[in-house]
Design a protein around this motif. Structure first.
Motif, PDB file in Angstrom:
ATOM      1  N   GLY A 283     -14.207 -12.962 -18.983  1.00 40.49           N
ATOM      2  CA  GLY A 283     -13.467 -11.931 -18.265  1.00 40.49           C
ATOM      3  C   GLY A 283     -14.327 -11.196 -17.251  1.00 40.49           C
ATOM      4  N   ILE A 284     -15.558 -10.890 -17.663  1.00 42.92           N
ATOM      5  CA  ILE A 284     -16.470 -10.213 -16.740  1.00 42.92           C
ATOM      6  C   ILE A 284     -16.766 -11.103 -15.540  1.00 42.92           C
ATOM      7  CG2 ILE A 284     -18.855  -9.431 -16.474  1.00 42.92           C
ATOM      8  CD1 ILE A 284     -18.649  -8.122 -19.188  1.00 42.92           C
ATOM      9  N   ALA A 285     -17.001 -12.390 -15.786  1.00 43.74           N
ATOM     10  CA  ALA A 285     -17.305 -13.317 -14.694  1.00 43.74           C
ATOM     11  C   ALA A 285     -16.136 -13.405 -13.711  1.00 43.74           C
ATOM     12  CB  ALA A 285     -17.628 -14.702 -15.259  1.00 43.74           C
ATOM     13  N   LYS A 286     -14.897 -13.449 -14.235  1.00 46.21           N
ATOM     14  CA  LYS A 286     -13.724 -13.540 -13.353  1.00 46.21           C
ATOM     15  C   LYS A 286     -13.555 -12.264 -12.543  1.00 46.21           C
ATOM     16  CE  LYS A 286      -8.796 -14.769 -13.359  1.00 46.21           C
ATOM     17  NZ  LYS A 286      -8.966 -15.919 -12.449  1.00 46.21           N
ATOM     18  N   MET A 287     -13.757 -11.122 -13.170  1.00 48.63           N
ATOM     19  CA  MET A 287     -13.639  -9.848 -12.456  1.00 48.63           C
ATOM     20  C   MET A 287     -14.681  -9.750 -11.344  1.00 48.63           C
ATOM     21  SD  MET A 287     -11.272  -7.554 -13.488  1.00 48.63           S
ATOM     22  CE  MET A 287     -11.892  -5.888 -13.660  1.00 48.63           C
TER      23      MET A 287
END
Length: 209
Positions: free
Chosen positions: A166-170
């Motif tokens: 999720g952090i990578a996508k954000m």
């Protein structure tokens, strides 16, 4: 690239440990989610701009610091994000509140908007998007894009538990949005749940299955 702040405060870590437990009931889960949101908000607002203001104390005239310009807006992603609102309001009671509702299309697995209601002057405010879980990042990325489409420029994201995915996508989709995370977990499982996580935050906040 956006800033990612993983909370290391002992109180936050203690409270997250408590809500992870399967035996923690709805009332205590809901209350603790609110407390964690307040503690994360304290850290997330550390860099808000200040202005000098002249005032009079009972003793003399002096200069104090106040938040500069328009204040804050809190935008929970429905429905689980509602569980974090009261905690943030405890710190910033004058904040305005918007709501963004998204669901995941079972065919495409893409987030679909079903509700969006924002303060009229939201574009002029520091906007804090709140959602307890940052799993795949799909809903959060879509919600922030909706805010940008409506003119919002100063956007921050607060969550209690995040997965690396999720952090990578954000960061890939919104590199200008800082992330404030209570705990960074190991991974997502095959069903898109965070491991070790705490299950479905919405079900546990509202007592539904």
């Amino acid at each position: 690239m956006s800033k990612v702040v993983i909370m290391d405060h002992p109180l936050i870590q203690h409270k997250i440990g408590y809500i992870r437990r399967v035996e923690t009931g709805t009332k205590d889960f809901r209350q603790t989610i609110s407390e964690i949101a307040m503690l994360i908000c304290y850290e997330a607002t550390r860099s808000l701009p200040l202005a000098d203001v002249e005032i009079t104390t009972p003793i003399c005239d002096t200069t104090v610091k106040e938040l500069k310009g328009k204040k804050m807006a809190i935008v929970p992603i429905l429905r689980a994000g509602l569980g974090m609102v009261d905690g943030v309001l405890n710190l910033i009671p004058a904040a305005k509140i918007g709501h963004i509702g998204l669901y995941r299309d079972p065919e495409t697995l893409q987030p679909v908007e079903y509700y969006c209601k924002l303060p009229a002057d939201c574009a002029e405010r520091e906007v804090f998007v709140v959602d307890p879980m940052l799993a795949t990042g799909g809903s959060s990325v879509a919600a922030i894009q909706m805010l940008k489409d409506k003119g919002c420029k100063k956007i921050h994201f607060m969550c209690i538990i995040a997965a690396p995915e999720g952090i990578a996508k954000m960061q890939a989709e919104h590199p200008d949005v800082d992330l404030y995370v209570g705990a960074l977990d190991e991974k997502l499982n095959d069903h898109g749940y965070i491991v070790p996580g705490l299950g479905d935050a919405g079900d546990r906040i509202f007592g539904t299955k």
